[in-house]
Design a protein around this motif. Structure first.
Motif, PDB file in Angstrom:
ATOM      1  N   LEU A   1       0.816  -1.210   0.000  1.00 59.31           N
ATOM      2  CA  LEU A   1       0.000   0.000   0.000  1.00 59.31           C
ATOM      3  C   LEU A   1       0.854   1.265   0.000  1.00 59.31           C
TER       4      LEU A   1
ATOM      5  N   ILE B   1      -1.541   7.824  -5.493  1.00 58.65           N
ATOM      6  CA  ILE B   1      -2.984   8.059  -5.528  1.00 58.65           C
ATOM      7  C   ILE B   1      -3.274   9.519  -5.870  1.00 58.65           C
TER       8      ILE B   1
ATOM      9  N   LEU C   1      -5.543   8.697   3.677  1.00 58.32           N
ATOM     10  CA  LEU C   1      -4.685   7.970   2.734  1.00 58.32           C
ATOM     11  C   LEU C   1      -3.210   8.170   3.075  1.00 58.32           C
TER      12      LEU C   1
ATOM     13  N   CYS D   1       0.165   5.996   1.755  1.00 59.25           N
ATOM     14  CA  CYS D   1       0.124   6.181   0.314  1.00 59.25           C
ATOM     15  C   CYS D   1       0.714   7.540  -0.078  1.00 59.25           C
TER      16      CYS D   1
ATOM     17  N   VAL E   1      -4.161   4.700  -8.367  1.00 55.30           N
ATOM     18  CA  VAL E   1      -5.547   4.759  -7.904  1.00 55.30           C
ATOM     19  C   VAL E   1      -6.059   6.195  -8.016  1.00 55.30           C
TER      20      VAL E   1
ATOM     21  N   PHE F   1      -9.307   8.541  -6.687  1.00 56.03           N
ATOM     22  CA  PHE F   1     -10.539   8.781  -5.944  1.00 56.03           C
ATOM     23  C   PHE F   1     -11.214   9.975  -6.612  1.00 56.03           C
TER      24      PHE F   1
ATOM     25  N   ILE G   1     -12.104   4.807  -7.823  1.00 58.67           N
ATOM     26  CA  ILE G   1     -13.019   4.689  -6.691  1.00 58.67           C
ATOM     27  C   ILE G   1     -13.868   5.947  -6.642  1.00 58.67           C
TER      28      ILE G   1
ATOM     29  N   LEU H   1     -12.141   2.846   4.865  1.00 60.47           N
ATOM     30  CA  LEU H   1     -11.360   3.303   3.713  1.00 60.47           C
ATOM     31  C   LEU H   1     -10.340   2.258   3.279  1.00 60.47           C
ATOM     32  N   LEU H   2      -9.645   1.666   4.236  1.00 64.27           N
ATOM     33  CA  LEU H   2      -8.645   0.650   3.910  1.00 64.27           C
ATOM     34  C   LEU H   2      -9.285  -0.533   3.196  1.00 64.27           C
TER      35      LEU H   2
ATOM     36  N   LEU I   1     -10.188   0.339  -0.383  1.00 62.65           N
ATOM     37  CA  LEU I   1      -8.993   0.429  -1.217  1.00 62.65           C
ATOM     38  C   LEU I   1      -8.465  -0.954  -1.594  1.00 62.65           C
TER      39      LEU I   1
ATOM     40  N   ARG J   1      -8.584  -2.797  -5.355  1.00 62.98           N
ATOM     41  CA  ARG J   1      -7.351  -3.262  -6.000  1.00 62.98           C
ATOM     42  C   ARG J   1      -7.463  -4.731  -6.400  1.00 62.98           C
TER      43      ARG J   1
END
Length: 216
Positions: free
Chosen positions: A27, A32, A49, A54, A72, A74, A98, A130-131, A134, A138
């Motif tokens: 991670l 991101i 994040l 990240c 990634v 968002f 996401i 959130l984790l 994510l 993935r």
């Protein structure tokens, strides 16, 4: 023979050692991009994040092109985004997307489907969940990439089968031989030139098309 107290404890409470999934391990390597207005939700998302470890960049409005190496995205989905064309969605290797949604209505759902989001993060943003979002996104993204590669291989294989069938037909007609003999000829040429039978078949079809130009 009776077991000692230490051995009894080991039997009663066996230690189960589980390796950390790779999706969790790396991670901290993720790059991101957060496309979200600079409000409490946007700041909370960025901070969470960063706490995970990240590498995060935040922008608003969304950029027409992505920074290099993004893993990634968002993306805050708003009703005014219904007609927005995100050019980076058309790239061959689109990052994980996401959707961050504030409203729950058909317009928002339509946008979420159009951008092919792998997960949805509801507003207001909270530290919990959130984790999981994510990591699950993935995992889904990786599975979809595997399925796409498999589909591409199958399509290439089917194309090769069609090309070989067409090439056999060309040879059978032009050389007055059976299809079996035509296939053996294709195979022998492929072996002698150290290429695939599909490549030989494609060359035969191409040559036949060129020689047929101008013929009635």
């Amino acid at each position: 023979m009776p077991l000692g107290s230490c051995e009894l404890k080991k039997c009663a409470n066996p230690r189960v050692v589980r390796s950390t999934p790779q999706l969790l391990k790396d991670l901290r390597t993720l790059k991101i991009v957060v496309f979200h207005p600079d409000d409490s939700d946007g700041r909370q998302l960025t901070q969470q994040l960063q706490r995970i470890g990240c590498q995060v960049q935040a922008f608003w409005p969304p950029l027409p092109s992505l920074p290099e190496g993004v893993d990634v995205i968002f993306l805050a989905v708003r009703p005014e985004s219904v007609d927005t064309e995100f050019e980076w969605l058309n790239e061959e290797d689109t990052p994980i997307v996401i959707a961050v949604v504030t409203y729950d209505n058909p317009t928002i759902v339509e946008i979420v489907l159009r951008i092919s989001a792998q997960a949805v993060l509801p507003s207001p943003i909270r530290s919990s969940g959130l984790l999981s979002v994510l990591v699950v996104a993935r995992g889904l993204h990786a599975e979809l990439k595997t399925l796409r590669r498999h589909a591409q291989k199958l399509e290439a294989k089917l194309l090769g089968v069609r090309q070989i069938a067409d090439a056999k037909d060309v040879l059978a007609r032009t050389r007055q031989i059976t299809e079996r003999a035509a296939y053996e000829l294709i195979r022998d040429q492929a072996m002698s030139k150290r290429v695939t039978t599909e490549e030989i078949a494609a060359a035969i079809i191409s040559a036949n098309e060129i020689l047929s130009i101008g013929l009635p």
